[in-house]
Design an enzyme around this catalytic site. Structure first.
Site, PDB file in Angstrom:
ATOM      1  N   GLN A 245      26.156 -31.791 -55.046  1.00 20.55           N
ATOM      2  CA  GLN A 245      25.587 -32.922 -54.322  1.00 20.55           C
ATOM      3  C   GLN A 245      24.363 -32.495 -53.523  1.00 20.55           C
ATOM      4  O   GLN A 245      23.382 -33.232 -53.426  1.00 20.55           O
ATOM      5  CB  GLN A 245      26.640 -33.535 -53.390  1.00 20.55           C
ATOM      6  N   ALA A 266      23.573 -39.675 -51.987  1.00 26.50           N
ATOM      7  CA  ALA A 266      24.359 -39.378 -50.780  1.00 26.50           C
ATOM      8  C   ALA A 266      24.063 -37.966 -50.278  1.00 26.50           C
ATOM      9  O   ALA A 266      23.880 -37.027 -51.057  1.00 26.50           O
ATOM     10  CB  ALA A 266      25.846 -39.515 -51.069  1.00 26.50           C
ATOM     11  N   SER A 271      29.346 -37.831 -49.677  1.00 26.20           N
ATOM     12  CA  SER A 271      29.394 -38.461 -51.001  1.00 26.20           C
ATOM     13  C   SER A 271      30.835 -38.752 -51.397  1.00 26.20           C
ATOM     14  O   SER A 271      31.709 -37.884 -51.297  1.00 26.20           O
ATOM     15  CB  SER A 271      28.761 -37.535 -52.050  1.00 26.20           C
ATOM     16  N   HIS A 273      31.853 -38.978 -54.288  1.00 27.30           N
ATOM     17  CA  HIS A 273      32.182 -38.120 -55.424  1.00 27.30           C
ATOM     18  C   HIS A 273      32.880 -36.835 -54.972  1.00 27.30           C
ATOM     19  O   HIS A 273      33.713 -36.295 -55.697  1.00 27.30           O
ATOM     20  CB  HIS A 273      30.916 -37.773 -56.210  1.00 27.30           C
ATOM     21  N   ASP A 280      31.251 -42.775 -61.867  1.00 28.04           N
ATOM     22  CA  ASP A 280      30.117 -43.503 -62.415  1.00 28.04           C
ATOM     23  C   ASP A 280      30.472 -43.812 -63.860  1.00 28.04           C
ATOM     24  O   ASP A 280      30.727 -42.900 -64.659  1.00 28.04           O
ATOM     25  CB  ASP A 280      28.844 -42.672 -62.347  1.00 28.04           C
ATOM     26  N   GLU A 326      24.520 -50.406 -57.208  1.00 26.56           N
ATOM     27  CA  GLU A 326      24.931 -49.480 -58.264  1.00 26.56           C
ATOM     28  C   GLU A 326      26.109 -50.086 -59.028  1.00 26.56           C
ATOM     29  O   GLU A 326      27.274 -49.830 -58.690  1.00 26.56           O
ATOM     30  CB  GLU A 326      25.310 -48.120 -57.672  1.00 26.56           C
ATOM     31  N   TRP A 328      27.466 -49.331 -61.602  1.00 24.52           N
ATOM     32  CA  TRP A 328      28.239 -48.331 -62.335  1.00 24.52           C
ATOM     33  C   TRP A 328      29.167 -47.506 -61.431  1.00 24.52           C
ATOM     34  O   TRP A 328      30.019 -46.792 -61.925  1.00 24.52           O
ATOM     35  CB  TRP A 328      27.283 -47.369 -63.039  1.00 24.52           C
ATOM     36  N   HIS A 329      29.001 -47.585 -60.112  1.00 28.32           N
ATOM     37  CA  HIS A 329      29.749 -46.727 -59.186  1.00 28.32           C
ATOM     38  C   HIS A 329      31.008 -47.438 -58.704  1.00 28.32           C
ATOM     39  O   HIS A 329      30.940 -48.451 -57.992  1.00 28.32           O
ATOM     40  CB  HIS A 329      28.868 -46.357 -57.991  1.00 28.32           C
TER      41      HIS A 329
END
Length: 355
Positions: A245, A266, A271, A273, A280, A326, A328-329
């Protein structure tokens, strides 16, 4: 015509038919035997090898540049070996593709992993006069459900009310292992935290990705449900390390500038993630700009909450989430909470009453 002549004529016709069938079968067999192996393209051009430069061992975003097609022009899955980089350096990978008849081809991808610089701990420029971005309940500093409220000093605010993350002093959350932990610009993971229950997931695009066990199980269920509806969901990014990240944030800043990066990347330790609870999702090995208009994007918006996932950064909540749209997130929160947020139309910040 006498009887013998008729018999001979029938025999000649039968022999000719058999011979034609034999010749046709031989031709088909020879074609199947000698047909070309799959071919690869790299960035849209036919190629046998390619080189990518990355800032960490997570090359999931780069594998979409390599595609394989069989002799009939049909795209075939690209298989990547298990990746185990020891650190920055140069690594060759052999990618494999196989057509429907078992014929294989290989592609050599050289990955150059460059060490990323440390993330900045403060803005490189003097902070501007702080502004208060609008955002309704999402800007409240109250807390709910045991979550800490966000804290900040000398915030740098860009156009659209997007805050520069390096100008914020975030609250370090005390419950990083909770499925409901909130991580955003104002709430950071503790230094050194790594999820303890990461497992590999099916990606449908040859990538090696991980999620926390509960989220991974729900992802597999959602993926199978979509498949039953004729939809193939592809996971293109999942768990990320702090180093990854950090490299991503640094690269975005260098390429696109601070204001763009503040909206679309981020800060390290902030983040989702890094929680191992964010995905995603796409319909290709990359992410198309119009994903929300695709069959996969529409299916997710309608069904993801049934499997515990929420669209984390909606188009009409940018000032609240502090991130651009976003589609896709998706973030895993568990089925009950995801359904609650879906029905209410709230972001997670609004639901908790925090920044």
């Amino acid at each position: 015509m006498c009887r013998n002549e008729k018999v001979y004529k029938r025999r000649r016709i039968a022999v000719a038919c058999v011979a034609a069938v034999v010749v046709l079968a031989a031709a088909v067999g020879l074609t199947l035997l000698l047909h070309p192996a799959p071919h690869f393209t790299f960035d849209g051009e036919k190629a046998a090898a390619g080189t990518v430069t990355v800032s960490s061992a997570d090359i999931s975003g780069e594998l979409g540049r390599v595609k394989a097609y069989d002799w009939l022009g049909k795209e075939r899955p690209v298989q990547c070996p298990e990746i185990g980089f020891a650190g920055p350096g140069e690594y060759p990978l052999t990618l494999t593709a196989e057509d429907g008849l078992g014929k294989q081809a290989q592609f050599t991808l050289t990955v150059v992993w460059e060490a990323a610089p440390e993330a900045p701990t403060e803005p490189e420029e003097e902070p501007e006069e702080p502004e208060t971005p609008s955002g309704g309940e999402g800007s409240s500093s109250s807390s709910q459900g045991g979550q800490p409220s966000g804290g900040n000093t000398d915030e740098v605010v860009y156009s659209g009310g997007i805050v520069e993350p390096a100008s914020i002093t975030p609250e370090v959350i005390s419950n990083p292992s909770a499925i409901t932990a909130i991580v955003n610009k104002y709430h950071a993971l503790p230094e050194g935290y790594t999820p303890s229950d990461l497992v590999a997931i099916t990606t449908n695009c040859g990538k090696n990705l991980q999620l926390r066990k509960e989220a991974a199980e729900s992802w597999e269920q959602m993926m199978e449900a979509a498949k039953a509806d004729g939809i193939t969901l592809k996971a293109v990014s999942a768990y990320r390390t702090k180093d990854y990240q950090n490299g991503l944030f640094t690269r975005y800043t260098s390429q696109y500038g601070k204001e763009y990066t503040a909206q679309y990347s981020a800060y390290p330790r902030r983040s989702e993630h890094e929680l191992g609870l964010a995905l995603d999702i796409s319909n290709t090995a990359g992410i198309p700009d119009n994903f929300e208009t695709t069959a996969e994007g529409k299916w997710l918006m309608k069904n993801a909450h049934n499997y515990g996932f929420i669209l984390r950064y909606p188009e009409d909540k940018v000032k609240i989430t502090q991130y651009g749209y976003e589609p896709w997130h998706y973030r895993y929160l568990g089925k009950d909470l995801a359904e609650t947020l879906y029905k209410s139309g709230q972001t997670y910040e609004e639901y908790l009453g925090v920044k």
